[in-house]
Design an enzyme around this catalytic site. Structure first.
Site, PDB file in Angstrom:
ATOM      1  N   HIS A 245      -3.258   3.748   5.523  1.00  0.00           N
ATOM      2  CA  HIS A 245      -2.201   3.384   4.573  1.00  0.00           C
ATOM      3  C   HIS A 245      -1.661   4.638   3.890  1.00  0.00           C
ATOM      4  O   HIS A 245      -2.387   5.627   3.738  1.00  0.00           O
ATOM      5  CB  HIS A 245      -2.767   2.404   3.524  1.00  0.00           C
ATOM      6  CG  HIS A 245      -1.702   1.732   2.735  1.00  0.00           C
ATOM      7  ND1 HIS A 245      -1.092   2.335   1.656  1.00  0.00           N
ATOM      8  CD2 HIS A 245      -1.110   0.528   2.885  1.00  0.00           C
ATOM      9  CE1 HIS A 245      -0.171   1.525   1.168  1.00  0.00           C
ATOM     10  NE2 HIS A 245      -0.162   0.411   1.900  1.00  0.00           N
TER      11      HIS A 245
ATOM     12  N   GLU B 201       6.061   1.505   6.858  1.00  0.00           N
ATOM     13  CA  GLU B 201       6.343   1.363   5.422  1.00  0.00           C
ATOM     14  C   GLU B 201       6.869   2.692   4.881  1.00  0.00           C
ATOM     15  O   GLU B 201       6.077   3.628   4.684  1.00  0.00           O
ATOM     16  CB  GLU B 201       5.056   1.027   4.654  1.00  0.00           C
ATOM     17  CG  GLU B 201       4.411  -0.279   5.057  1.00  0.00           C
ATOM     18  CD  GLU B 201       3.356  -0.720   4.030  1.00  0.00           C
ATOM     19  OE1 GLU B 201       3.489  -1.841   3.537  1.00  0.00           O
ATOM     20  OE2 GLU B 201       2.436   0.053   3.720  1.00  0.00           O
TER      21      GLU B 201
HETATM   22  O1  LIG Z   1       2.128  -0.672   0.518  1.00  0.00           O
HETATM   23  C1  LIG Z   1       2.491  -1.821   0.727  1.00  0.00           C
HETATM   24  C2  LIG Z   1       1.650  -2.795   1.444  1.00  0.00           C
HETATM   25  O2  LIG Z   1       0.580  -2.179   2.060  1.00  0.00           O
HETATM   26  C3  LIG Z   1       3.779  -2.307   0.224  1.00  0.00           C
HETATM   27  O3  LIG Z   1       3.650  -2.470  -1.146  1.00  0.00           O
HETATM   28  P1  LIG Z   1       4.824  -3.200  -1.962  1.00  0.00           P
HETATM   29  O4  LIG Z   1       5.037  -4.540  -1.325  1.00  0.00           O
HETATM   30  O5  LIG Z   1       4.307  -3.249  -3.343  1.00  0.00           O
HETATM   31  O6  LIG Z   1       6.030  -2.312  -1.812  1.00  0.00           O
END
Ligand SMILES: O=C(CO)COP(=O)(O)O
Length: 227
Positions: A98, A146
């Site tokens: 992550h 992400e």
């Molecule tokens: O890092 C995330 C999920 O692992 C995304 O976080 P948010 O949905 O708070 O932007």
């Protein structure tokens, strides 16, 4: 060992270390996830703190991921979390790499192979298209793209950067077609989720909109409403 699997589309909620995710807070979110899963038929998985893997899986029968697993074999380590421990607690898989817990490529590969060997799912997170391509080559079950600058914000990846979703889906299809693609960062509504799925993903990875909500069930109900 037979690999676990989850139905698509998948809504995977990372509980992170928010105050709202600790103790009763985790149960509150789990109850909401159970309710909306039963109501909608959409698969909702949770990635709680390690201490809640067993209770959430046991009490609510919800698929549970660990937020991280250490690339160590059981043995003389202190303060680490070996894969055998998350498995025995009932985790179906683990997030790997992550943005808030980056690993080097050798450790990502070790975790992906170890999870596969144990019959667990790997969800490897990536920050851009080039990293997505490299990580897809490791053949995890999921790559979750992400953009870090959108994590925790109010504008979702679906709204701010749909191209990164389309480009990630394309690159994964070329490199490892069996790898499923999730996307996340700022996802907060049914429209964000629908856009992500329409752009070719197999679901979303999200956190704050559900975890910090006054009414997590209401937010989850909206998130799955257009699927
Ligand atoms: O890092 C995330 C999920 O692992 C995304 O976080 P948010 O949905 O708070 O932007």
């Amino acid at each position: 060992m037979k690999q676990q699997s989850l139905k698509t589309p998948l809504v995977l909620v990372n509980l992170k270390c928010y105050t709202e995710s600790i103790g009763n807070g985790a149960h509150r979110i789990a109850r909401a996830a159970r309710e909306i899963m039963d109501e909608s038929g959409v698969t909702i998985a949770l990635a709680p703190l390690y201490t809640d893997i067993h209770p959430i899986n046991h009490h609510y029968d919800i698929p549970v991921f660990a937020q991280h697993v250490d690339p160590v074999d059981p043995g003389a380590h202190t303060g680490r979390m070996p894969l055998a421990a998350i498995k025995s607690a009932g985790a179906i898989g683990s997030l790997v790499n992550h943005s808030e817990y980056r690993l080097n490529v050798a450790d990502i590969e070790k975790n992906v192979s170890a999870l596969k060997g144990a019959g667990l799912l790997s969800c490897v997170c990536s920050n851009n298209v080039a990293t997505t391509a490299a990580l897809a080559a490791l053949n995890p079950n999921y790559v979750a793209i992400e953009p870090p600058e959108l994590i925790g914000g109010k504008i979702s990846v679906s709204e701010a950067n749909p191209d990164i979703i389309t480009d990630s889906v394309d690159v994964v299809r070329k490199i490892s077609p069996a790898v499923k693609v999730l996307t996340g960062a700022g996802i907060h509504s049914g429209k964000c989720v629908k856009t992500a799925v329409d752009l070719g993903t197999d679901g979303v990875l999200l956190a704050s909109s559900v975890v910090k909500a006054e009414d997590p069930a209401a937010v989850l109900r909206d998130l799955v409403s257009l699927l």
